[in-house]
Design an enzyme around this catalytic site. Structure first.
Site, short mmCIF file in Angstrom:
data_model
loop_
_atom_site.label_atom_id
_atom_site.label_comp_id
_atom_site.label_asym_id
_atom_site.label_seq_id
_atom_site.Cartn_x
_atom_site.Cartn_y
_atom_site.Cartn_z
N LYS A 70 0.85 -1.19 0.00
CA LYS A 70 0.00 0.00 0.00
C LYS A 70 0.88 1.23 0.00
O LYS A 70 1.84 1.32 0.77
CB LYS A 70 -0.86 -0.01 1.29
CG LYS A 70 -1.79 1.16 1.41
CD LYS A 70 -3.13 0.84 0.76
CE LYS A 70 -4.00 2.03 0.53
NZ LYS A 70 -3.74 2.75 -0.72
N LYS A 94 4.61 1.90 8.73
CA LYS A 94 3.42 2.69 9.07
C LYS A 94 2.18 1.79 9.17
O LYS A 94 1.41 1.89 10.12
CB LYS A 94 3.20 3.80 8.02
CG LYS A 94 2.16 4.82 8.42
CD LYS A 94 1.94 5.88 7.37
CE LYS A 94 3.09 6.85 7.24
NZ LYS A 94 2.72 8.08 6.51
N LYS A 106 5.23 2.07 -2.77
CA LYS A 106 5.22 3.49 -3.16
C LYS A 106 5.49 3.58 -4.65
O LYS A 106 6.15 2.69 -5.21
CB LYS A 106 6.31 4.26 -2.40
CG LYS A 106 6.03 5.73 -2.24
CD LYS A 106 4.99 5.98 -1.16
CE LYS A 106 4.72 7.40 -0.85
NZ LYS A 106 3.91 7.56 0.36
N THR A 190 -5.84 12.50 8.15
CA THR A 190 -4.45 12.60 8.61
C THR A 190 -4.32 13.66 9.71
O THR A 190 -3.73 13.42 10.76
CB THR A 190 -3.50 12.90 7.44
OG1 THR A 190 -3.76 11.95 6.41
CG2 THR A 190 -2.05 12.81 7.86
N ASN A 221 -3.31 20.12 3.57
CA ASN A 221 -4.34 19.20 4.07
C ASN A 221 -4.10 18.79 5.53
O ASN A 221 -5.01 18.87 6.37
CB ASN A 221 -4.40 17.97 3.15
CG ASN A 221 -5.33 16.91 3.69
OD1 ASN A 221 -4.88 15.90 4.25
ND2 ASN A 221 -6.62 17.13 3.56
N SER A 362 -7.52 5.11 4.19
CA SER A 362 -7.44 4.46 2.88
C SER A 362 -7.79 2.98 3.01
O SER A 362 -8.46 2.41 2.15
CB SER A 362 -6.02 4.57 2.31
OG SER A 362 -5.84 5.84 1.76
#
Ligand code: NAD
Length: 428
Positions: A70, A94, A106, A190, A221, A362
């Site tokens: 992910k 993470k 990534k 986040t 954000n 997500s």
């Protein structure tokens, strides 16, 4: 630890540091120090002028012992395979620290998105998926937005993937727009996640949040919702935020000692996170230089802009009143500054715990896609709070148990989970 500024060497050095403390087996280290798979691709795209331009792209899959890889896709003119490798590795940790059943991946393309028309962006992301279609997907590797990419691009990528496999597959990509398979709460996730961690840190330190103040770097954000959360959920006061002014090509801090109004500031901020100086000035904000946020006399510092902002030089400017640093950004503190922060006894909530709200949401998005049943924003945020609070508790528990700082404890929790999954799958 290595003084390298190469992101991947830094990621490996951080891993080695904790692997030493854990006494991790050499053979296990050899697996975890490197990504499992890397795709380096050339992407031809027909540009608006009719010519074909070839872009260089990457997709790196670090470890999928705990579930599908992910991680976001970045559009950046200075992208390198090493940056993508480092970010993929950090995604493994993470997801593990947040205890969501996903691995680390990534992607990136060497391009400045501001130089592309909408049509060119669409053709580029669709071509990226066409090349990688056999190597990504809901059970393999799930891309998401990141620096330079947007929800709309995720919608196009999901559509391309669905066409190629012959069925609607929303879970192939997350960060999609609302109404196009996206999840409620993703925008806030986040920044609010940062605040759930700050709340738990204050509980642990015996601080009453209502009496506290914060200084925030950035106003994109993450910073916007961290500021809103600090005020509306904790009852504290944010006295400044900062931003990069794209017109002046310089950073500014926007300060109001009696407390900023983040919802007002959000209304005068463009899509890239640049605040309108004139309107802010008219509303009584003092405009200071970009570095001013770090030396404010506050209880909490929230770096939520860029990497490397708290470094050997700037760490000296941190006021003695600061008790908590909450890393909203990825990699805002250099190893050199970390040493000083630890010596001073400031409680630092490390990035891959503190900003894991985004990837957690997500994950919720793909769960909702799989069941084809969507949750309300409240449901999403309650689940997010629960997941992040548990993650914080497990890291704090490790920190107290092993008498290590929160960053090392977060690595210990994460590495132990990944190693356990590899054992259970018979890899080691
Ligand atoms: P963003 O692009 O929305 O906002 C970035 C903000 O930082 C903007 O306000 C910009 O003006 C400001 N900025 C840039 N340079 C600056 C400087 N020199 N001084 C002061 N301000 C500066 O980005 P974002 O999504 O808010 O992400 C911020 C950080 O958080 C990044 O490190 C990102 O990797 C990390 N992060 C984001 C998410 C997410 O869900 N958005 C998740 C995890 C981590």
């Amino acid at each position: 630890m290595s003084g390298s500024t190469n992101a991947f060497e830094m990621a490996q050095a951080q891993f080695d540091h904790v692997a030493d403390q854990l006494g991790l087996d050499e053979q296990v280290r050899e697996i975890l120090r490197w990504p499992a798979r890397e795709f380096i691709i050339r992407i031809p795209v027909r540009m608006d002028d009719g010519k074909i331009k070839v872009f260089q792209g990457f997709r790196v899959q670090h470890n999928d012992a705990r579930g599908p890889n992910k991680g976001g896709i970045r559009f950046h003119p200075a992208e390198t395979v090493d940056t993508v490798r480092a970010l993929a590795m950090w995604m493994t940790w993470k997801c593990a620290v947040a205890d969501i059943p996903l691995g680390g991946g990534k992607g990136g393309i060497i391009v400045d998105p501001a130089t592309l028309s909408n049509g060119e962006k669409e053709r580029l992301v669709r071509a990226y998926i066409r090349i990688l279609v056999r190597n990504v997907g809901p059970r393999q590797d799930v891309p998401a937005p990141d620096v330079g990419t947007t929800a709309q691009m995720m919608g196009w990528m999901m559509d391309e993937y669905s066409r190629l496999v012959g069925q609607y597959t929303p879970g192939a990509i997350t960060g999609k727009p609302l109404g196009g398979g996206g999840s409620q709460g993703r925008t806030e996730a986040t920044g609010y996640g940062v605040i759930y961690c700050v709340r738990e840190a204050m509980k642990h330190l015996g601080i009453d949040p209502k009496t506290t103040t914060a200084a925030v770097q950035g106003f994109g954000n993450v910073a916007q919702y961290a500021s809103i959360g600090f005020i509306e959920q904790l009852g504290g006061k944010v006295i400044c935020v900062s931003c990069w002014d794209r017109n002046d090509k310089t950073a500014y801090t926007f300060t109001k000692a009696e407390g900023i109004d983040p919802r007002f500031l959000k209304g005068i901020t463009d899509q890239y996170g640049t605040i309108d100086k004139e309107k802010a000035k008219a509303a009584g904000y003092a405009i200071e230089d970009g570095g001013a946020w770090i030396s404010k006399k506050v209880d909490v510092l929230i770096p939520a802009a860029l990497e490397g902002q708290i470094n050997g030089d700037t760490v000296k400017l941190i006021n003695s009143a600061v008790k908590i640093i909450a890393e909203g950004a990825n990699g805002p503190t250099t190893p050199e500054a970390d040493v000083v922060i630890n010596q001073r006894g400031i409680f630092l909530i490390p990035d891959f715990l503190c900003n894991s709200g985004g990837v957690t949401c997500s994950y919720f998005e793909s769960v909702q896609n799989d069941q084809n049943f969507y949750w309300t924003k409240d449901e999403v945020l309650v689940k997010l709070d629960h997941t992040m609070t548990q993650a914080f508790d497990s890291v704090l528990g490790m920190s107290l148990d092993k008498k290590v700082v929160m960053r090392d404890a977060a690595y210990m929790v994460a590495i132990a989970k990944v190693v356990k999954a590899m054992e259970l799958r018979g890899w080691i």
